[in-house]
Design a protein around this motif. Structure first.
Motif, PDB file in Angstrom:
ATOM      1  N   LEU A  28       0.813  -1.217   0.000  1.00 51.78           N
ATOM      2  CA  LEU A  28       0.000   0.000   0.000  1.00 51.78           C
ATOM      3  C   LEU A  28       0.843   1.263   0.000  1.00 51.78           C
ATOM      4  N   ALA A  29       1.861   1.296   0.832  1.00 55.81           N
ATOM      5  CA  ALA A  29       2.670   2.510   0.964  1.00 55.81           C
ATOM      6  C   ALA A  29       3.609   2.708  -0.222  1.00 55.81           C
ATOM      7  N   ALA A  30       4.134   1.615  -0.771  1.00 55.05           N
ATOM      8  CA  ALA A  30       5.135   1.717  -1.831  1.00 55.05           C
ATOM      9  C   ALA A  30       4.540   1.965  -3.209  1.00 55.05           C
ATOM     10  N   THR A  31       3.276   1.657  -3.399  1.00 50.05           N
ATOM     11  CA  THR A  31       2.648   1.843  -4.705  1.00 50.05           C
ATOM     12  C   THR A  31       2.349   3.319  -4.926  1.00 50.05           C
ATOM     13  N   ARG A  32       2.810   3.823  -6.044  1.00 47.70           N
ATOM     14  CA  ARG A  32       2.560   5.225  -6.400  1.00 47.70           C
ATOM     15  C   ARG A  32       1.445   5.300  -7.428  1.00 47.70           C
ATOM     16  N   THR A  33       0.720   6.389  -7.426  1.00 47.10           N
ATOM     17  CA  THR A  33      -0.339   6.559  -8.424  1.00 47.10           C
ATOM     18  C   THR A  33       0.253   6.571  -9.832  1.00 47.10           C
ATOM     19  N   ALA A  34       1.478   7.031  -9.980  1.00 46.34           N
ATOM     20  CA  ALA A  34       2.141   7.011 -11.291  1.00 46.34           C
ATOM     21  C   ALA A  34       2.346   5.567 -11.756  1.00 46.34           C
ATOM     22  N   ASP A  35       2.654   4.662 -10.823  1.00 44.07           N
ATOM     23  CA  ASP A  35       2.812   3.245 -11.166  1.00 44.07           C
ATOM     24  C   ASP A  35       1.489   2.658 -11.639  1.00 44.07           C
ATOM     25  N   PRO A  52      -9.570  11.818  -6.520  1.00 46.15           N
ATOM     26  CA  PRO A  52      -8.846  13.047  -6.185  1.00 46.15           C
ATOM     27  C   PRO A  52      -7.559  12.832  -5.383  1.00 46.15           C
ATOM     28  N   THR A  53      -7.495  11.728  -4.630  1.00 47.00           N
ATOM     29  CA  THR A  53      -6.287  11.436  -3.848  1.00 47.00           C
ATOM     30  C   THR A  53      -6.031   9.932  -3.869  1.00 47.00           C
ATOM     31  N   LYS A  54      -4.822   9.561  -3.534  1.00 46.58           N
ATOM     32  CA  LYS A  54      -4.481   8.138  -3.429  1.00 46.58           C
ATOM     33  C   LYS A  54      -5.335   7.475  -2.346  1.00 46.58           C
ATOM     34  N   GLU A  55      -5.633   8.197  -1.296  1.00 45.25           N
ATOM     35  CA  GLU A  55      -6.438   7.648  -0.200  1.00 45.25           C
ATOM     36  C   GLU A  55      -7.852   7.310  -0.660  1.00 45.25           C
TER      37      GLU A  55
END
Length: 97
Positions: A28-35, A52-55
């Motif tokens: 969860l923490a390591a995954t980026r929205t760019a990925d 609107p947000t990763k959350e």
């Protein structure tokens, strides 16, 4: 539903599907929205157009995961209704996702 709305719904579902895979693989923490965008073959901005947000994306991914596990649990239980069978089916369903 208009064709544009259908396309938006498909894109949103694609992002959720890819995010579910990415979160499972990378965490969860390591995954980026760019990925997630790259894996879905979308622009980074497309992810934020739907979430609107990763959350917010994570909340929807968790909800989708819960729906899948619940549906699978019902499939696995079938006619069996004993507690042992329910727990065994629940663990199997979670393991599959």
């Amino acid at each position: 539903m208009s064709m544009r709305q259908e396309q938006k719904a498909r894109t949103r579902q694609l992002i959720i599907e890819v995010a579910l895979e990415q979160f499972a693989q990378t965490g969860l923490a390591a995954t980026r929205t760019a990925d997630i965008a790259a894996a879905a073959k979308l622009s980074h901005g497309a992810v934020f157009a739907h979430f609107p947000t990763k959350e917010v994306l994570l909340e929807d991914v968790i909800a989708e995961f819960g729906v899948r596990v619940s549906e699978r649990l019902h499939e696995l239980i079938g006619e069996q209704c004993g507690m042992k069978a329910i727990l065994k089916a629940h663990l199997k369903g979670i393991g599959e996702h």
